[in-house]
Design a protein around this motif. Structure first.
Motif, PDB file in Angstrom:
ATOM      1  N   ARG A  31      58.940  11.606  30.724  1.00 56.88           N
ATOM      2  CA  ARG A  31      60.342  10.707  30.970  1.00 56.88           C
ATOM      3  C   ARG A  31      61.081  11.911  31.838  1.00 56.88           C
ATOM      4  NH1 ARG A  31      61.093   5.745  31.102  1.00 56.88           N
ATOM      5  NH2 ARG A  31      59.909   5.786  29.256  1.00 56.88           N
ATOM      6  N   ARG A  35      62.100  10.319  35.439  1.00 63.69           N
ATOM      7  CA  ARG A  35      63.771   9.976  35.833  1.00 63.69           C
ATOM      8  C   ARG A  35      64.214  11.323  37.053  1.00 63.69           C
ATOM      9  NH1 ARG A  35      65.933   7.069  31.566  1.00 63.69           N
ATOM     10  NH2 ARG A  35      64.415   5.214  31.529  1.00 63.69           N
ATOM     11  N   VAL A 117      70.900  13.435  34.169  1.00 62.40           N
ATOM     12  CA  VAL A 117      69.746  12.539  33.869  1.00 62.40           C
ATOM     13  C   VAL A 117      69.204  12.986  32.440  1.00 62.40           C
ATOM     14  CG1 VAL A 117      67.196  12.106  34.599  1.00 62.40           C
ATOM     15  CG2 VAL A 117      68.864  12.199  36.352  1.00 62.40           C
TER      16      VAL A 117
END
Length: 151
Positions: A31, A35, A117
């Protein structure tokens, strides 16, 4: 039954704590990479930048030990980040053959964007778990780290 069958690992390995930790780590890393990609950054580069931000003046060797990667892996990432103007090497004040790593203004700006993020990912985890479970998870992970260091 063959000799290989006698030595096989039972399917219960998938229920082990270390396997659960690894699966969670893979999911989080995937992830992060997904991102961070639009920012032109990989999770490994974020980790390096946040480490240098936290402890300016680290050497490549110190950073490799801290991140549990090879010095070559650190050197490769440092070179990339230096080419982008996000990191700079400075002479060590006492050891003329050693260079310290420092973030540049561009590195701090990139880190700021990347950290937003990462905070978003962490918030999503905390929201899904709820405050009590998130606090428990953090405490348990700290405990696991302590136990493993002591072993």
């Amino acid at each position: 039954m063959t000799k290989d069958d006698e030595r096989s690992i039972p399917a219960e390995h998938l229920t082990r704590v270390t396997w659960a930790l690894r699966r969670a780590e893979w999911a989080v890393q995937a992830r992060k990479d997904q991102r961070l990609r639009p920012l032109g950054m990989a999770a490994a580069q974020y980790t390096l930048l946040i480490s240098v931000n936290t402890d300016p003046g680290l050497t490549g060797a110190e950073l490799a030990r801290r991140l549990n990667v090879t010095p070559q892996a650190v050197a490769s990432q440092v070179a990339r980040l230096e080419e982008r103007g996000q990191l700079e090497r400075r002479p060590h004040p006492r050891h003329r053959h050693v260079q310290e790593l420092h973030l540049t203004d561009a590195g701090r700006a990139s880190l700021h964007d990347a950290d937003a993020v990462i905070v978003g990912i962490e918030q999503r985890i905390a929201e899904k778990l709820g405050p009590k479970k998130a606090a428990q998870l953090r405490a348990l992970l700290d405990e696991v780290a302590d136990v493993v260091r002591e072993a």
